[in-house]
Design a protein around this motif. Sequence first.
Motif, short mmCIF file in Angstrom:
data_model
loop_
_atom_site.label_atom_id
_atom_site.label_comp_id
_atom_site.label_asym_id
_atom_site.label_seq_id
_atom_site.Cartn_x
_atom_site.Cartn_y
_atom_site.Cartn_z
N VAL A 214 0.81 -1.21 0.00
CA VAL A 214 0.00 0.00 0.00
C VAL A 214 0.84 1.26 0.00
N ARG A 215 0.30 2.29 -0.62
CA ARG A 215 0.86 3.63 -0.54
C ARG A 215 -0.01 4.41 0.44
N LEU A 216 0.56 4.76 1.59
CA LEU A 216 -0.23 5.39 2.63
C LEU A 216 -0.76 6.75 2.22
N ASP A 217 -0.04 7.46 1.34
CA ASP A 217 -0.55 8.75 0.90
C ASP A 217 -1.83 8.61 0.09
N LYS A 218 -2.03 7.46 -0.54
CA LYS A 218 -3.27 7.19 -1.27
C LYS A 218 -4.33 6.56 -0.38
N VAL A 219 -3.91 5.69 0.52
CA VAL A 219 -4.85 4.89 1.30
C VAL A 219 -5.50 5.68 2.42
N LEU A 220 -4.72 6.44 3.17
CA LEU A 220 -5.27 7.07 4.38
C LEU A 220 -6.40 8.06 4.11
N PRO A 221 -6.35 8.88 3.05
CA PRO A 221 -7.49 9.76 2.80
C PRO A 221 -8.78 8.99 2.51
N VAL A 222 -8.65 7.77 1.97
CA VAL A 222 -9.83 6.95 1.70
C VAL A 222 -10.26 6.20 2.95
N LEU A 223 -9.29 5.63 3.66
CA LEU A 223 -9.59 4.79 4.82
C LEU A 223 -10.08 5.59 6.02
N GLY B 87 -15.79 -5.25 5.87
CA GLY B 87 -14.34 -5.27 5.88
C GLY B 87 -13.82 -4.54 4.66
N THR B 88 -12.56 -4.14 4.73
CA THR B 88 -11.92 -3.50 3.58
C THR B 88 -10.51 -4.06 3.42
N VAL B 89 -10.04 -4.06 2.18
CA VAL B 89 -8.67 -4.48 1.87
C VAL B 89 -8.05 -3.40 0.98
N PHE B 90 -6.85 -2.97 1.32
CA PHE B 90 -6.18 -1.93 0.55
C PHE B 90 -4.89 -2.46 -0.03
N THR C 124 -14.98 -4.64 0.71
CA THR C 124 -14.67 -3.79 -0.44
C THR C 124 -13.16 -3.64 -0.56
N VAL C 125 -12.68 -3.67 -1.78
CA VAL C 125 -11.26 -3.44 -2.05
C VAL C 125 -11.05 -1.96 -2.33
N ASN C 126 -10.12 -1.36 -1.60
CA ASN C 126 -9.72 0.05 -1.76
C ASN C 126 -10.87 1.03 -1.55
N GLY C 127 -11.68 0.78 -0.55
CA GLY C 127 -12.76 1.69 -0.21
C GLY C 127 -13.84 0.98 0.57
N LEU C 128 -14.98 1.65 0.72
CA LEU C 128 -16.13 1.02 1.37
C LEU C 128 -17.37 1.49 0.63
N GLU C 129 -18.20 0.56 0.19
CA GLU C 129 -19.39 0.91 -0.57
C GLU C 129 -20.63 0.27 0.04
N ILE C 130 -21.70 1.08 0.16
CA ILE C 130 -23.02 0.59 0.52
C ILE C 130 -23.98 1.26 -0.45
N VAL C 131 -24.59 0.47 -1.33
CA VAL C 131 -25.46 1.01 -2.37
C VAL C 131 -26.80 0.29 -2.34
#
Length: 488
Positions: A273-282, A423-426, A446-453
């Motif tokens: 993972v790249r934390l600069d990309k992951v943390l704003p999403v997580l 759960g999520t996986v990044f 969800t991979v690389n985020g969290l979705e509820i639709v």
Amino acid sequence: MSPFRPEAELSEALRGGFLIDGAWQAPKEGRQVDIVSPDTGECLLRLPLAGPDDVDAAIRAARAAFDHGPWPRMSGAERGEVIARIAEGLRAHADLLARLWTAQIGAPVSFARMFAGFAAPVFNYFADLAGHYAFEETRPSLTGTAHIRRDPVGVAGLIVPWNAALPLLSFKLAAALAAGCTVVVKAPVETPLEALVIAEIAAAAGLPAGVLNVVTGDRAEGERIVASPLIDKISFTGSTTAGKAVARACIERMARFTLELGGKSAAVLLDDVRLDKVLPVLAPFTMPLSGQICFAQTRILAPRTRYDEVVAAYAGVMQGLTVGDPWAETTHLGPLANARQFTRVSDYVGIGQSEGARLVCGGGRPKGLDRGFFFSPTVFADVTPDMRIAREEVFGPVVVVMAYEDEADALRIANATDYGLTGTVFTEDPARGAAFARGIDAGAVTVNGLEIVPGVPFGGTKQSGIGREGGPEGLEAYLESRVVTVPA
């Protein structure tokens, strides 16, 4: 947005009673409940609280509307037209509904607006689904033809919690109405206003009298609905302990039930993972609504080789959040809902420290916020799966960061919980993330985020519940299959 003004923004009828059999009715008793502003601790307004006679009247109205009224006998398309008009009303009242959320439990206005806008699409989804769903079909049998009907299960009792009454009630109510059920809603005493506003919207949309009945009640009123022989189906969202009691009561009389319960969800950071990309999403999904929401990703699993880096980076993000006035656009975290929640979260911080976890940041009331129920974003490190703060749902802004050795160890830790909601996986490799996600024992990963639709089922495994809400699966929870076989 400015602070909420109940007398100016809510009708006198709504503030004075319950919707029962198509009319606003004053309570049979003089019981009342104070709605307390969580950012000041002061009473916002006082509303009626249902007693046994009010609950029974709502149940009888729903029963009569189901047994003798038009709603269950309308086509799915006809019901869909009414549900679509409710969606229009929700869209028109989205600003008010967001303000109710902020006023009652301190949801930051930006969060409240985002999720208040989710209600109308849920109703639109089920309006459309009602119009094309196969409520009837035929299949060949040994001797002729089997005619299969999917009929509404009957009268549904919908019980929603205080933390997210609007989106949770939307999933339940839209599906129940699409199926042709009539409904009794028990609005939570802490946040009753969303359900009452929806009742007004539904009545204006032309929903027949008795199809939707709303009372404000506490645990005793919920238990009365669950135990009633006139109620065919219960849909409950709340704690696992309360959900087990609901299940026992339903099983005793063989009523149908759906349970959406607690969670202790894991966010697994794979080693690329790249934390600069992951943390704003997580980060927004770890403490949404100050952690008072079932799908919060409250366990962060980091590779041992990058553990210190992850702890420092995540704690830095949390320390940078603005905690304060929920009416301010710049606020990230508002207050906890009430004094009970503040005490609960404080107790868990003490438990974590006594177990040997390392408090990285937070742990108490922020400086300068002496009124209300504000709590700082709290991060624990050096947490092991056996600790209570790693196993039990805190329901507050408390996140634990746990180390794993390899992917097999990460999967073991992710599944080392009684819960299985989300759960999520990044990862930088979505295919790798999807392969890992399939091993997580949870209802939605969800991979690389969290979705509820609206069109995708939501619900948990293990002690996170039974059944699903959303999608065709959510509609089918309110249907009963019946078969008539006719010889050739």
